[in-house]
Design a protein around this motif. Structure first.
Motif, short mmCIF file in Angstrom:
data_model
loop_
_atom_site.label_atom_id
_atom_site.label_comp_id
_atom_site.label_asym_id
_atom_site.label_seq_id
_atom_site.Cartn_x
_atom_site.Cartn_y
_atom_site.Cartn_z
N TYR A 1 0.67 -1.18 -0.05
CA TYR A 1 -0.02 -0.11 0.10
C TYR A 1 0.76 1.39 -0.14
O TYR A 1 0.32 2.23 -0.53
N GLU A 2 1.99 1.19 0.60
CA GLU A 2 2.94 2.37 0.73
C GLU A 2 3.70 2.66 -0.85
O GLU A 2 3.55 3.63 -1.08
N VAL A 3 3.82 1.56 -1.38
CA VAL A 3 4.29 1.64 -2.73
C VAL A 3 3.04 2.34 -3.89
O VAL A 3 3.35 3.21 -4.52
N TRP A 4 1.74 1.72 -3.56
CA TRP A 4 0.68 2.36 -4.32
C TRP A 4 0.59 3.81 -4.20
O TRP A 4 0.10 4.54 -4.89
N GLU A 5 0.71 4.05 -2.90
CA GLU A 5 0.53 5.58 -2.66
C GLU A 5 1.78 6.36 -3.11
O GLU A 5 1.33 7.60 -3.51
N GLN A 6 2.73 6.04 -3.31
CA GLN A 6 3.87 6.68 -3.86
C GLN A 6 3.85 6.60 -5.64
O GLN A 6 4.70 7.50 -5.89
N TYR A 7 3.13 5.67 -6.05
CA TYR A 7 3.25 5.57 -7.48
C TYR A 7 2.65 6.66 -8.16
O TYR A 7 1.68 7.23 -7.80
N ASN A 8 3.60 7.04 -9.21
CA ASN A 8 2.81 8.28 -10.16
C ASN A 8 3.14 8.03 -11.49
O ASN A 8 4.11 7.86 -11.77
N ASP A 9 2.17 7.59 -12.27
CA ASP A 9 2.18 7.17 -13.72
C ASP A 9 2.89 8.00 -14.36
O ASP A 9 3.69 7.61 -15.28
N LYS A 10 2.76 9.31 -14.41
CA LYS A 10 3.40 10.38 -15.13
C LYS A 10 5.19 10.21 -14.92
O LYS A 10 5.94 10.19 -15.91
N THR A 11 5.48 10.35 -13.73
CA THR A 11 6.83 10.04 -13.30
C THR A 11 7.46 8.82 -13.68
O THR A 11 8.70 8.73 -14.49
N CYS A 12 6.74 7.66 -13.89
CA CYS A 12 7.34 6.39 -14.26
C CYS A 12 7.24 6.44 -15.75
O CYS A 12 8.52 5.94 -16.17
N LYS A 13 6.49 6.91 -16.68
CA LYS A 13 6.73 6.99 -17.92
C LYS A 13 7.90 8.00 -18.40
O LYS A 13 8.67 7.77 -19.26
N GLU A 14 8.09 9.21 -17.48
CA GLU A 14 9.38 9.93 -18.00
C GLU A 14 10.40 9.36 -17.51
O GLU A 14 11.45 9.28 -18.15
N GLN A 15 10.63 8.58 -16.38
CA GLN A 15 11.94 7.85 -16.24
C GLN A 15 12.18 6.64 -17.03
O GLN A 15 13.25 6.53 -17.58
N ILE A 16 11.13 6.03 -17.75
CA ILE A 16 11.50 5.07 -18.74
C ILE A 16 11.88 5.59 -19.83
O ILE A 16 12.73 5.16 -20.62
N ALA A 17 11.17 6.80 -20.28
CA ALA A 17 11.64 7.57 -21.48
C ALA A 17 12.94 7.95 -21.49
O ALA A 17 13.80 7.89 -22.42
N ARG A 18 13.52 8.28 -19.97
CA ARG A 18 14.82 8.95 -19.98
C ARG A 18 16.00 7.67 -20.05
O ARG A 18 16.74 7.80 -20.86
N PHE A 19 15.37 6.60 -19.85
CA PHE A 19 16.32 5.36 -19.63
C PHE A 19 16.09 4.73 -21.05
O PHE A 19 17.64 4.51 -21.61
N LYS B 1 16.31 6.69 -24.01
CA LYS B 1 17.06 7.72 -24.65
C LYS B 1 18.41 7.48 -24.16
O LYS B 1 19.38 7.65 -24.97
N ALA B 2 18.74 7.32 -22.76
CA ALA B 2 20.22 7.31 -22.66
C ALA B 2 20.57 6.00 -23.08
O ALA B 2 22.13 6.18 -23.22
N ARG B 3 20.21 5.13 -23.46
CA ARG B 3 20.69 3.78 -23.98
C ARG B 3 20.61 3.62 -25.42
O ARG B 3 20.77 2.69 -26.13
N ASN B 4 20.06 4.82 -26.06
CA ASN B 4 19.86 4.98 -27.28
C ASN B 4 18.91 3.72 -28.07
O ASN B 4 19.23 3.04 -29.13
N LEU B 5 17.78 3.46 -27.17
CA LEU B 5 16.92 2.45 -27.75
C LEU B 5 15.87 2.73 -28.29
O LEU B 5 15.05 1.98 -28.81
N ASP B 6 15.85 4.10 -28.34
CA ASP B 6 14.36 4.69 -29.22
C ASP B 6 14.64 4.64 -30.73
O ASP B 6 13.81 5.34 -31.46
N LYS B 7 15.91 4.18 -31.40
CA LYS B 7 16.17 4.26 -32.68
C LYS B 7 15.78 2.86 -33.31
O LYS B 7 15.78 1.93 -33.14
#
Length: 137
Positions: free
Chosen positions: A111-129, A131-137
């Motif tokens: 329940y603590e993890v669920w309260e801290q989860y933010n969909d927008k932040t998660c998507k941003e971190q995945i996109a950053r990952f 791009k950092a690994r050049n996997l978006d090409k």
């Protein structure tokens, strides 16, 4: 138990399937843990975490002989009696309390993890990952 408490216990049981608890503990431990949490957590509180931090205090209050006006909490006498009866039953039964505590901690952590989860932040971190690994090409 009231219908709200039974419903909350069922919700906790359903939520535990999102963890590895069904693989680690017998069903009677999980069921007893869900009843304990249902009696000590109130859906009207500011979330599961807020009520979960008060479980020990509620148990101590239920076992004490003081009346509700001197305890300084909002626990009703009926709720104290329910908790007291459950604790008495647990003391007389052969339920593994240590396992119940571990299950309770696992569900509260969920329940603590669920309260801290933010969909927008998660998507941003995945996109950053990506791009950092050049996997978006």
């Amino acid at each position: 138990m009231t219908q709200d408490e039974v419903g909350l216990a069922w919700n906790i049981i359903n939520d535990h399937y999102l963890t590895d608890l069904p693989l680690m503990y017998p069903l009677h431990i999980i069921a007893t843990m869900s009843i304990l949490l249902a009696l000590t957590l109130k859906p009207s509180q500011g979330g599961m975490q807020a009520g979960a931090s008060n479980i020990a205090a509620l148990a101590n209050t239920a076992l004490s002989s003081k009346d509700s006006s001197s305890t300084g909490d909002d626990t009703t006498p009926v709720q104290k009696d329910k908790i007291k009866n459950l604790l008495k039953w647990l003391a007389e039964s052969e339920v593994d309390i240590k396992s119940m505590i571990e299950c309770t901690q696992e569900v509260i952590s969920l329940y603590e993890v669920w309260e801290q989860y933010n969909d927008k932040t998660c998507k941003e971190q995945i996109a950053r990952f990506v791009k950092a690994r050049n996997l978006d090409k």
